[in-house]
Structure formats: structure tokens, C-alpha cells
Motif scaffolding. Structure first.
Motif, PDB file in Angstrom:
ATOM      1  N   PRO A  97     -44.053 -14.382 -31.796  1.00  0.00           N
ATOM      2  CA  PRO A  97     -44.052 -13.402 -30.697  1.00  0.00           C
ATOM      3  C   PRO A  97     -42.652 -13.121 -30.152  1.00  0.00           C
ATOM      4  N   LEU A  98     -41.776 -14.125 -30.179  1.00  0.00           N
ATOM      5  CA  LEU A  98     -40.401 -13.911 -29.740  1.00  0.00           C
ATOM      6  C   LEU A  98     -39.707 -12.893 -30.630  1.00  0.00           C
ATOM      7  N   MET A  99     -39.884 -13.049 -31.936  1.00  0.00           N
ATOM      8  CA  MET A  99     -39.267 -12.107 -32.876  1.00  0.00           C
ATOM      9  C   MET A  99     -39.871 -10.717 -32.737  1.00  0.00           C
ATOM     10  N   ASP A 100     -41.193 -10.635 -32.522  1.00  0.00           N
ATOM     11  CA  ASP A 100     -41.838  -9.329 -32.334  1.00  0.00           C
ATOM     12  C   ASP A 100     -41.262  -8.613 -31.113  1.00  0.00           C
ATOM     13  N   ALA A 101     -41.091  -9.370 -30.019  1.00  0.00           N
ATOM     14  CA  ALA A 101     -40.555  -8.776 -28.795  1.00  0.00           C
ATOM     15  C   ALA A 101     -39.143  -8.259 -29.019  1.00  0.00           C
ATOM     16  N   MET A 102     -38.311  -9.025 -29.692  1.00  0.00           N
ATOM     17  CA  MET A 102     -36.950  -8.588 -29.973  1.00  0.00           C
ATOM     18  C   MET A 102     -36.939  -7.361 -30.878  1.00  0.00           C
ATOM     19  N   THR A 103     -37.872  -7.308 -31.831  1.00  0.00           N
ATOM     20  CA  THR A 103     -37.911  -6.195 -32.770  1.00  0.00           C
ATOM     21  C   THR A 103     -38.251  -4.883 -32.077  1.00  0.00           C
ATOM     22  N   VAL A 104     -39.207  -4.909 -31.163  1.00  0.00           N
ATOM     23  CA  VAL A 104     -39.601  -3.665 -30.499  1.00  0.00           C
ATOM     24  C   VAL A 104     -38.589  -3.248 -29.445  1.00  0.00           C
ATOM     25  N   GLY A 105     -37.659  -4.146 -29.068  1.00  0.00           N
ATOM     26  CA  GLY A 105     -36.600  -3.778 -28.143  1.00  0.00           C
ATOM     27  C   GLY A 105     -36.737  -4.325 -26.742  1.00  0.00           C
ATOM     28  N   LEU A 106     -37.364  -5.493 -26.590  1.00  0.00           N
ATOM     29  CA  LEU A 106     -37.515  -6.111 -25.267  1.00  0.00           C
ATOM     30  C   LEU A 106     -36.477  -7.203 -25.068  1.00  0.00           C
ATOM     31  N   PRO A 107     -35.834  -7.268 -23.893  1.00  0.00           N
ATOM     32  CA  PRO A 107     -35.017  -8.441 -23.582  1.00  0.00           C
ATOM     33  C   PRO A 107     -35.903  -9.688 -23.607  1.00  0.00           C
ATOM     34  N   THR A 108     -35.428 -10.748 -24.246  1.00  0.00           N
ATOM     35  CA  THR A 108     -36.286 -11.904 -24.507  1.00  0.00           C
ATOM     36  C   THR A 108     -35.671 -13.182 -23.968  1.00  0.00           C
ATOM     37  N   ILE A 109     -36.481 -13.922 -23.196  1.00  0.00           N
ATOM     38  CA  ILE A 109     -36.080 -15.204 -22.633  1.00  0.00           C
ATOM     39  C   ILE A 109     -36.809 -16.313 -23.398  1.00  0.00           C
ATOM     40  N   SER A 110     -36.065 -17.301 -23.863  1.00  0.00           N
ATOM     41  CA  SER A 110     -36.701 -18.410 -24.577  1.00  0.00           C
ATOM     42  C   SER A 110     -35.825 -19.648 -24.456  1.00  0.00           C
ATOM     43  N   THR A 111     -36.323 -20.762 -24.986  1.00  0.00           N
ATOM     44  CA  THR A 111     -35.655 -22.057 -24.867  1.00  0.00           C
ATOM     45  C   THR A 111     -34.567 -22.206 -25.923  1.00  0.00           C
TER      46      THR A 111
END
Length: 574
Positions: free
Chosen positions: A445-459
Motif C-alpha cells: 500500500p505504501l508503494m501504491d500511494a507513492m505511485t498515484v502521487g500521494l505524500p507518504t509517511i512511513s517508518t
């Protein structure tokens, strides 16, 4: 045949088994004479040796054995890996590779077995028919079996829960004896007794045994590995192990996995690429038109009929309706999206606390947290909402009775959900994505979010760092590694995972909320550039490069299948 995947799963695509030639070398007259002489003098063995010496291309059959019909993380990864294999094959002009999808490693969900019959081999008998058909049609083919599941599903032990074993039971001819045939303690060890197969069965089985290779594909989210996993990965029948990231390659090595460890990445989701805001406007317009046409044609129930093993099988698809729980009827302008399985490894207690603390002084209709979750074990929509409310009540209660009304809303969606609903959360509702996980094997899901163009927060720890950096994501600092609680995973005793910083997570949430357009564009554009290395055709190239090396190993006879068979014979005698 086309393998069509159900529309109600997050990964929805069509895979055509790859049949592209990787290399052809025309034989000269002298070469043909040499082949003929080798057959006359040495029989079949001489023929095979001559073929190997001339480097004649052989067909490679990849039997990808994974829980295709279970709908989990292994399932979605297996779908994408096969698509990557097919995508790269179209660019190749070397041995002919055929991909076969085999359901293995988990039982299908209740009712799925009657609904999903799209070319995926589901039984030992069907797999045996397919193997025999291939072996008889092309005795010189090379067979690569990819066991894409948890390692406890690998092997031929009677305790293995997989419906279809990987590698196939018949490969080692080691069917477990019936209970009444077991030897009693103290009896003299006797010669191994097993029913000899028919002679024609021996012929086609031997062609596979001499030209097969077994690959394990798995991952783990902590700094260690369960003992049972290590034992299975070190079995003689497994020739090498594929992992998705350098994080797992190093953790597996530390745990004394003695097999070759090869990093094979996960490819980008096809739907995320198509719906990315960085895609060309023409592609987006075409996608929108196709989606609209599909929605107009869809009905609540769609009857289909496909052919499986020569028989027509009918199925009915029902659109799944997710359970939606909206807190206080929120309609916030900024939405933090988080998608995960409802387990503590995903860090949801920390996320909820950080969100409520970070935005306690912000107007109620300004920001919200949208949780799209899959139940884990005995959790339900009601129990999940109750756990969320418990944290919220603890943090929002005070002497000021109005404070709870000013706490930012948390909306909950509990699956299963359709692919269209799943994608819409990323493309239509989310302003940013957040997942402070304690450990990830990959973090799709992190990669999906980055692919569609969302700023992504993760550990800032574990497998997601294979594609996330300080430049393309907002990484949360790790305070320390804490011991994994025994109630999360019984086999994880003594392991450690990340403890993300609560304060830093709060800072990251506020930072994303306050991003200017230019700052947001800089982060998401860098993510788009970095993720191009994970396109299907490039991951397919990784797969093909490794398959070429495996072909060389099998031709040289370095895979030692006799050692694997002897191992299981010793186990049965014990």
C-alpha cells in the motif's frame, strides 16, 4: 488461454502465459549429423548431451505456486510477479518460457472455490495432468517450481496444510504412508516400501526430475526468522530463495539460511500506474472512458462460464459491500489514508494516538483519518471500532466536556471491498498516506500511494526502505527496536521490530498537513522518478536474468535432486 483475475480483488489483470522465444540457433548439417550419431551410439543420454553442447534453446516451464485465490499479500504479489514475467517476455528473443499459475500455500476463502475458476491449477490431480502433458510433449523442457508462500508450506510433510504441495509430491515420489503402515517403536528398520508407478509414469516423471529447480519466495517483517522457517528453507529440496529486499537478504543471512538469496523486487501495481496523477492526460482520459463503459455494463450479479481441464464451469460474481463506519458524519477537507490488516505490527495504536494529539487544536472539519482495514483472526467491524473508541476516549476526555467534540474524526472501512472501491480511496479521497508500521516485508500500500502521487509517511526501517528514501517520502524516526510480543506471533519469540517515535510521527503528520504545493510536488515527483525502477518490465528482466542462470545450472546438473529425495526417504524411515 487467458487467466482472468476476479474484479473484487485489489489486483485485477489478465495474464497471458508467456510463449516468447528467448533464443534460437539454426543447426548446421554437421550439427545434425553429430546429433544423429550421438543417438545411435549413446541413445537418449547422448542426444541430450549433444543438445547441451550445441546450446540448443529449450523451453522453460515456470510453475508459480502461490495462494492465488486467497486474496492476501502473497496472492497480490504473485499476480504482479507473473504479469512482470509476461511483460518482459514480450521484449525477449531467447528460450521459450511458459508460466503456469498453481494455487498453493493456503485454502481458498469460503465460497471462493465455487466462484473462481480461471485457469489456476487448484488440485494435485490437475497439476499432475499438466506436468505429464508438458513432459510428454517436450521431454527436454526445464521445470522451475516457485514456492511462493510461507516456508512452513514447503515440502512433502504430512503436517503441511497446503492443498497442493510445493514442490509437487509426485516429483520426489514420496507420498506419506497410511497410519497403519507406520512402523512401531523398536521394530527393525525395513527396506523402504512404496508402490512403484507404472512404467510410462516413470518415464515422464524422470524427465522432470532430471530438469527441475525449486525456488522459495518469501519475506519476514522482524529482525529474525522462526526456527521452522529456517529449517524449511535449508531443506535439500529447495535450491535457492528469492526475497523482495536487501533488508530480508541480510536478516535471512544472519539467521543462517544457507541457500543462495536473490533479491527480486515487487513490481508496481498496474492500476496505480494507470491512475497516477503523473500519467499523461490522454491515458487518464482513455482510462476514465473505459471505466465509465465498464460501470454501465456491470450488474450486481455477472454470470460467467469458463473452461477448466476441458469442462465448462459456471460462476457468479457478487459485488462485495464493505462495512463503513463514519465517525460523527465527518466531511473533512484533508484526509489521511491508511490501509492495512488489523494487527499490531501495522502500528495502528501509535497512529491513532499521534493523529488525535497532532490535530487536537484543529477545526473538526479540517482533517480526518480514514482507516481501510482487513480483519485479522477473530476481529470484527464492531470490535475494531471499539478499540479505536477506547483510545479516543482516553485521549479526548478532560474536564472540558466539549473537547471530545473537537477531536478530529476517524472514519473506518472494514473489508472486503471491491477493486474499484479500493482504488478510489487512493485516487479520490486521500490527501496523503500514512502507515507507521513496526516492520514490513515490502509494504505494497505504501508503494501504491507513492505511485498515484500521494505524500507518504512511513517508518524508517525494514523492507519498505528498498524504494523509500528521505527525498521521496516522510520517514518516521525509530526510537529503538523492541521485542515482539508473544501474543502477536507465537513463532516470533525473541524477535525485535521497530518502535517508531510518537513525537516524530506527530511532527510528520503536521508537516504533511502544512505542505505547500511546491513542497508537495517536489516529494511526489521524486517518488515517481524513483519508482520507475520497479515497473513490471524491469522486474520481469530481473526474473528472466535469474531464470537464464537457473537454466545453466540445470543443464550442468548442479541442482542435486537425488540429495533431496534421499532426505525424504530418511525422514520416512525414521
Amino acid at each position: 488461454e487467458e487467466i482472468q483475475y476476479p474484479k473484487d480483488q485489489p489486483v485485477d489483470a489478465t495474464l497471458k502465459p508467456t510463449q516468447t522465444m528467448l533464443a534460437t540457433h539454426p543447426l548446421s548439417k554437421a550439427s545434425l549429423i553429430l546429433l544423429l550419431l550421438s543417438v545411435l551410439c549413446c541413445g537418449t543420454t547422448g542426444f541430450e548431451s549433444a543438445l547441451g553442447a550445441l546450446d540448443v534453446a529449450r523451453e522453460v516451464h515456470v510453475w508459480w505456486m502461490a495462494p492465488f485465490l486467497s486474496g492476501g499479500g502473497y496472492a497480490s504479489e504473485a499476480h504482479s510477479m507473473l504479469r512482470a514475467l509476461a511483460a518482459d517476455a514480450q521484449l525477449r528473443t531467447r528460450p521459450c518460457v511458459h508460466a503456469h499459475a498453481v494455487h498453493h500455500g493456503d485454502h481458498t476463502k469460503p465460497g471462493e472455490a465455487d466462484r473462481q475458476r480461471f485457469g489456476v491449477i487448484e488440485t494435485e490431480k490437475a497439476l499432475e495432468r499438466a506436468l505429464r502433458s508438458v513432459a510428454e510433449a517436450d521431454p527436454l523442457a526445464i521445470h522451475v517450481f516457485v514456492c511462493h508462500s510461507v516456508p512452513t508450506s514447503w515440502g512433502n510433510d504430512p503436517s503441511t496444510s497446503a492443498q497442493v504441495h510445493c514442490p509437487p509430491r509426485l516429483l520426489l515420489n514420496d507420498s506419506p504412508p497410511a497410519p497403519q503402515e507406520q512402523q512401531h517403536q523398536g521394530e527393525e528398520e525395513e527396506e523402504e516400501e512404496q508402490q512403484e508407478p507404472h512404467q510410462d509414469t516413470v518415464c515422464w516423471l524422470d524427465t522432470i526430475r532430471r530438469r527441475h529447480y525449486v525456488v522459495g519466495r518469501t519475506m519476514f517483517e522482524t529482525d529474525g526468522l522462526p526456527i521452522e522457517w529456517i529449517e524449511r528453507m535449508n531443506l535439500p529440496l529447495v535450491h535457492e530463495v528469492w526475497v523482495p529486499s536487501a533488508f530480508n537478504r541480510e536478516s535471512f543471512r544472519r539467521c543462517h539460511v544457507r541457500k543462495r538469496l536473490t533479491v527480486i523486487h515487487q513490481p508496481l501495481s498496474d492500476w496505480a500506474l494507470q491512475k497516477s496523477r503523473f500519467a499523461s492526460s490522454a491515458d487518464q482520459a482513455q482510462e476514465a472512458q473505459e471505466t465509465q463503459e465498464t460501470q454501465e455494463e456491470e450488474e450486481v450479479e455477472v454470470e460467467v462460464e469458463v473452461e477448466v481441464d476441458g469442462e465448462a464451469v459456471a460462476g457468479v460474481f457478487d459485488k462485495s459491500l464493505a462495512e463503513v463506519s463514519v465517525a460523527d458524519g465527518s466531511s473533512a477537507n484533508f484526509t489521511f489514508l491508511s490501509v492495512f490488516k488489523w494487527e499490531r505490527r501495522k502500528g495502528w495504536p501509535l497512529l491513532i494516538e499521534a493523529f488525535l494529539r497532532a490535530f487536537s487544536d484543529v477545526a473538526k472539519d479540517s482533517v480526518r483519518l480514514l482507516l481501510v482495514v482487513t480483519p485479522w483472526y477473530d476481529s470484527t467491524s464492531d470490535s475494531i471500532r471499539q478499540e479505536i473508541d477506547t483510545i479516543r476516549d482516553r485521549l479526548c476526555e478532560s474536564e472540558n466536556v466539549d473537547r471530545r467534540n473537537h477531536c478530529p474524526p476517524i472514519d473506518l472501512v472494514v473489508g472486503p471491498i471491491s477493486a474499484e472501491e479500493f482504488e478510489s480511496f487512493f485516487t479520490e479521497q486521500a490527501s496523503a498516506f500514512v502507515l507507521p508500521s513496526r516492520g514490513e516485508g515490502w509494504g505494497r500500500p505504501l508503494m501504491d500511494a507513492m505511485t498515484v502521487g500521494l505524500p507518504t509517511i512511513s517508518t524508517n526501517w525494514s523492507g519498505n526502505l528498498e524504494y523509500q528514501t528521505e527525498q521521496n517520502s516522510l520517514l518516521v524516526r525509530v526510537d529503538h527496536l523492541s521485542e515482539v510480543p508473544s501474543d502477536w506471533f507465537a513463532l516470533g519469540s525473541g524477535h525485535r521490530w521497530a518502535q517508531p517515535s510518537l513525537q516524530h510521527l506527530m511532527d510528520r503528520l503536521r508537516e504533511v498537513y502544512s505542505l505547500t504545493c511546491a513542497q508537495r510536488e517536489r516529494i511526489t515527483s521524486q517518488a515517481w522518478i524513483d519508482l520507475q525502477s520497479f515497473r513490471e518490465e524491469l522486474v520481469g528482466e530481473q526474473l528472466f536474468n535469474r531464470l537464464e542462470r537457473i537454466v545453466e545450472i540445470v543443464r550442468a546438473g548442479e541442482q542435486d535432486w537425488d540429495e533431496a529425495k534421499e532426505y525424504f526417504l530418511r525422514r520416512r524411515r525414521r
